[in-house]
Design an enzyme around this catalytic site. Structure first.
Site, PDB file in Angstrom:
ATOM      1  N   CYS A 131       0.857  -1.309   0.217  1.00 49.25           N
ATOM      2  CA  CYS A 131       0.135  -0.114  -0.143  1.00 49.25           C
ATOM      3  C   CYS A 131       0.939   1.265   0.116  1.00 49.25           C
ATOM      4  CB  CYS A 131      -1.050   0.125   1.367  1.00 49.25           C
ATOM      5  SG  CYS A 131      -0.607  -1.132   2.370  1.00 49.25           S
ATOM      6  N   THR A 268      -7.145 -15.486  -6.488  1.00 46.32           N
ATOM      7  CA  THR A 268      -8.157 -15.047  -7.518  1.00 46.32           C
ATOM      8  C   THR A 268      -9.165 -16.560  -7.858  1.00 46.32           C
ATOM      9  OG1 THR A 268      -6.725 -13.420  -8.253  1.00 46.32           O
ATOM     10  CG2 THR A 268      -8.608 -14.142  -9.810  1.00 46.32           C
TER      11      THR A 268
END
Ligand code: DHB
Length: 313
Positions: A131, A268
């Site tokens: 981040c 995913t």
């Protein structure tokens, strides 16, 4: 084929974990998949304060890939300590849970780890260093900023004796050097790789497909990048490497293992099929047994080596 290994001083019944950000804290997935049949899971990233996350749409589908920009939505340290960790302790005691930690400053990472370290019910931490960094150097994620990476791993190391994983970004000039820095500062293992930064533009609206603009690319398109990163890091660190990026099958997991990962994470693929990781565990065992391979550990880092007789049962 035997899938069990001992890593970080504990037993993993198999090498397949769920990746951070794709399984929440386990509660929802537990109603549709047997999480206790997995090697473990990594929780959604936890920050000091609750975060609502980015504007919708947060996810976009691409050929062979997914883009997301969730904005680290999570309930924050206090709620995780009060509600999520007890649930994990009561329901996932038989598997290895790492709590993913995120923040905008080194101090925030250290505070989250310090705030959770006294709780029972989980094994260790995984630092999500992807981040943006508020605290200097123009907002680079820590994973792309070696001094910030070193400082953050060192600060967190002082707050916990639990196994500490550091998850690195694929878009660095030298992933081996980044992995080595993390281990030098006290990481017990490295997780390779996080999502790849990307942008999808809708030609009609001329706007990004995601509410936040840019996002992180994951899914099968990321796999070759992740496998190459694991292979590159293998020469630089002796610590365990956890491979992640685009794993949808046992063969995909084996690519990471042959490149040098001892554990893998499925992310995913769980969105399309919540039982994907369970299926991969079953298929891995069958794959090896069909080839007469006694133990998966003989395959770790065996990329390029001709199969040996003593691997066989
Ligand atoms: C987000 C965080 C990540 O670390 C990542 O790889 C992708 C998305 C997010 O919360 O937006």
């Amino acid at each position: 084929m035997r899938l069990e290994q001992t890593r970080f001083g504990v037993r993993f019944s198999n090498p397949v974990l769920l990746a951070a950000g794709t399984c929440g804290f386990g509660e929802e997935l537990a109603s549709v998949a047997d999480l206790t049949a997995l090697g473990g899971l990594v929780t959604k990233s936890v920050t000091c304060e609750p975060r609502l996350g980015n504007p919708a749409p947060r996810v976009a589908e691409l050929p062979g890939a997914m883009m997301n920009s969730i904005g680290l939505a999570n309930p924050g340290l206090e709620v995780v300590r009060r509600d999520k960790i007890p649930w994990i302790r009561d329901n996932l005691a038989s598997i290895n849970v790492f709590v993913s930690v995120a923040g905008h400053t080194t101090e925030e990472y250290a505070a989250v780890v310090e705030g959770l370290d006294g709780e029972d019910g989980f094994l260790g931490f995984e630092l999500n260093l992807s981040c943006p960094n508020d605290s200097g150097l123009g907002g680079l994620p820590f994973a792309l900023d070696p001094p910030a990476l070193q400082r953050t791993v060192a600060a967190v190391r002082q707050k916990t004796e639990r196994p500490l994983l550091v998850k690195l970004a694929p878009n660095v000039p030298d992933i081996g050097a980044a992995a080595r820095l993390a281990v030098q500062e006290g990481a017990d293992g490295v997780t390779l790789v996080n999502t790849m930064p990307g942008l999808v533009i809708d030609p009609e609206t001329r706007l990004p497909s995601l509410g936040a603009g840019k996002g992180g690319l994951s899914g099968p398109a990321l796999r070759a990048v992740g496998v190459a990163a694991v292979h590159a890091a293998r020469g630089h660190v002796d610590a365990p490497i956890l491979g992640v990026g685009g794993i949808t099958s046992a063969e995909d997991a084996l690519q990471y293992i042959l490149a040098g990962a001892c554990l893998v994470q499925v992310g995913t693929a769980s969105f399309a099929d919540p039982r994907a990781a369970n299926r991969i565990v079953e298929r891995l065992s069958e794959w090896g047994s069909r080839r007469g391979i006694a133990d998966i550990s003989t395959l770790i880092g065996a990329y390029g080596l001709v199969p040996q007789e003593d691997e066989r049962t």
